[in-house]
Design a protein around this motif. Structure first.
Motif, PDB file in Angstrom:
ATOM      1  N   PRO A  57     -51.685-104.239  -2.261  1.00 29.59           N
ATOM      2  CA  PRO A  57     -50.907-103.354  -3.259  1.00 29.59           C
ATOM      3  C   PRO A  57     -50.032-104.044  -4.341  1.00 29.59           C
ATOM      4  CG  PRO A  57     -49.760-103.059  -1.248  1.00 29.59           C
ATOM      5  CD  PRO A  57     -51.046-103.987  -0.960  1.00 29.59           C
ATOM      6  N   VAL A  58     -50.276-103.589  -5.602  1.00 29.51           N
ATOM      7  CA  VAL A  58     -49.460-104.414  -6.790  1.00 29.51           C
ATOM      8  C   VAL A  58     -48.809-103.139  -7.612  1.00 29.51           C
ATOM      9  CG1 VAL A  58     -50.636-106.546  -6.641  1.00 29.51           C
ATOM     10  CG2 VAL A  58     -51.340-104.785  -8.272  1.00 29.51           C
ATOM     11  N   LEU A  59     -48.045-103.403  -8.262  1.00 30.65           N
ATOM     12  CA  LEU A  59     -47.419-102.556  -9.194  1.00 30.65           C
ATOM     13  C   LEU A  59     -48.436-102.474 -10.678  1.00 30.65           C
ATOM     14  CD1 LEU A  59     -43.485-103.317  -9.474  1.00 30.65           C
ATOM     15  CD2 LEU A  59     -44.965-101.147  -8.271  1.00 30.65           C
ATOM     16  N   THR A  60     -48.617-101.630 -11.267  1.00 28.21           N
ATOM     17  CA  THR A  60     -49.767-101.792 -12.327  1.00 28.21           C
ATOM     18  C   THR A  60     -48.984-100.644 -13.330  1.00 28.21           C
ATOM     19  OG1 THR A  60     -50.676 -99.341 -11.657  1.00 28.21           O
ATOM     20  CG2 THR A  60     -51.407-101.503 -10.885  1.00 28.21           C
ATOM     21  N   ASP A  61     -49.461-100.661 -14.516  1.00 32.73           N
ATOM     22  CA  ASP A  61     -49.034 -99.753 -15.703  1.00 32.73           C
ATOM     23  C   ASP A  61     -49.876 -98.531 -15.689  1.00 32.73           C
ATOM     24  OD1 ASP A  61     -51.780-100.154 -16.838  1.00 32.73           O
ATOM     25  OD2 ASP A  61     -50.871-101.250 -18.540  1.00 32.73           O
ATOM     26  N   ALA A  62     -49.572 -97.559 -16.549  1.00 37.87           N
ATOM     27  CA  ALA A  62     -50.171 -96.210 -16.624  1.00 37.87           C
ATOM     28  C   ALA A  62     -51.522 -96.339 -16.596  1.00 37.87           C
ATOM     29  CB  ALA A  62     -49.423 -95.324 -17.644  1.00 37.87           C
ATOM     30  N   LYS A  63     -52.249 -97.323 -17.026  1.00 42.91           N
ATOM     31  CA  LYS A  63     -53.878 -97.417 -17.146  1.00 42.91           C
ATOM     32  C   LYS A  63     -54.381 -98.068 -15.949  1.00 42.91           C
ATOM     33  CE  LYS A  63     -53.283 -97.829 -22.318  1.00 42.91           C
ATOM     34  NZ  LYS A  63     -53.507 -98.970 -23.308  1.00 42.91           N
ATOM     35  N   GLY A  64     -53.345 -98.679 -15.178  1.00 44.70           N
ATOM     36  CA  GLY A  64     -53.814 -99.328 -13.830  1.00 44.70           C
ATOM     37  C   GLY A  64     -54.115-100.728 -13.964  1.00 44.70           C
ATOM     38  N   MET A  65     -53.351-101.371 -14.942  1.00 45.16           N
ATOM     39  CA  MET A  65     -53.533-102.742 -15.199  1.00 45.16           C
ATOM     40  C   MET A  65     -52.340-103.313 -14.373  1.00 45.16           C
ATOM     41  SD  MET A  65     -56.249-102.878 -17.007  1.00 45.16           S
ATOM     42  CE  MET A  65     -56.067-104.860 -17.340  1.00 45.16           C
ATOM     43  N   THR A  66     -52.556-104.326 -13.539  1.00 43.71           N
ATOM     44  CA  THR A  66     -51.630-105.151 -13.086  1.00 43.71           C
ATOM     45  C   THR A  66     -50.401-105.496 -13.778  1.00 43.71           C
ATOM     46  OG1 THR A  66     -53.687-105.976 -11.476  1.00 43.71           O
ATOM     47  CG2 THR A  66     -51.519-107.093 -11.393  1.00 43.71           C
ATOM     48  N   LEU A  67     -49.073-105.524 -12.963  1.00 40.21           N
ATOM     49  CA  LEU A  67     -48.177-106.000 -13.637  1.00 40.21           C
ATOM     50  C   LEU A  67     -47.739-107.166 -13.138  1.00 40.21           C
ATOM     51  CD1 LEU A  67     -46.213-102.293 -13.907  1.00 40.21           C
ATOM     52  CD2 LEU A  67     -47.049-103.800 -15.794  1.00 40.21           C
ATOM     53  N   TYR A  68     -47.195-107.939 -13.796  1.00 41.08           N
ATOM     54  CA  TYR A  68     -46.647-109.607 -13.305  1.00 41.08           C
ATOM     55  C   TYR A  68     -45.026-109.762 -13.508  1.00 41.08           C
ATOM     56  CZ  TYR A  68     -51.705-110.377 -13.089  1.00 41.08           C
ATOM     57  OH  TYR A  68     -52.919-110.027 -12.902  1.00 41.08           O
ATOM     58  N   ILE A  69     -44.613-110.735 -12.912  1.00 45.07           N
ATOM     59  CA  ILE A  69     -43.429-111.165 -12.960  1.00 45.07           C
ATOM     60  C   ILE A  69     -43.352-112.685 -13.241  1.00 45.07           C
ATOM     61  CG2 ILE A  69     -41.733-109.410 -11.810  1.00 45.07           C
ATOM     62  CD1 ILE A  69     -42.046-111.428  -9.176  1.00 45.07           C
ATOM     63  N   PHE A  70     -42.093-113.134 -14.165  1.00 42.02           N
ATOM     64  CA  PHE A  70     -42.361-114.408 -14.613  1.00 42.02           C
ATOM     65  C   PHE A  70     -41.136-115.420 -14.092  1.00 42.02           C
ATOM     66  CE2 PHE A  70     -41.303-116.784 -18.820  1.00 42.02           C
ATOM     67  CZ  PHE A  70     -42.378-117.908 -18.692  1.00 42.02           C
TER      68      PHE A  70
END
Length: 130
Positions: free
Chosen positions: A39-52
């Protein structure tokens, strides 16, 4: 049935007048999606979110060309913190969503929901986990 139409019309009118979808304030800025990495966080379009890794709590270090490759998960001017989500102000004054204080980004090279090609880039980018 006419009362229902009036109610729907009023809700729709409110969305037009205020420029936001009805009830949008109650929705979290990210969702949980399934990937090969779990499981990962995604935006409303289902695209993976990242941290830096170079970000500090509540502050984005990814600006200019970095933000072209790693588009920030933008927040509206009226966005309010909710749960583990907060809003940070970017160097240009724009607002960005953060999770546990870490600003969130997508990766320009991910082509479809579920892609995680940004994980590990330069050993400083990682999928955002719920």
């Amino acid at each position: 049935m006419s009362a229902f139409r009036v109610t729907v019309a009023a809700v729709g009118l409110g969305a037009v007048l205020f420029g936001t979808p009805a009830f949008a304030q109650d929705k979290e800025p990210a969702m949980t999606g399934k990937t090969a990495m779990g499981p990962v966080l995604t935006d409303a379009k289902g695209m993976t979110l990242y941290i830096f890794d170079k970000d500090t709590a509540g502050k984005s270090a990814c600006n200019g060309p970095c933000a072209t490759n790693w588009p920030p998960l933008m927040a509206t001017a009226s966005a309010k913190p909710m749960g583990k989500y907060s809003v940070v102000t970017r160097d240009d004054g724009a607002r960005q969503w953060a999770y546990d204080g870490k600003p969130l980004y997508t990766w320009a090279k991910d082509m479809k929901p579920g892609d995680t090609t940004g994980d590990g880039v330069n050993n400083v980018w990682h999928v955002a986990k719920p």
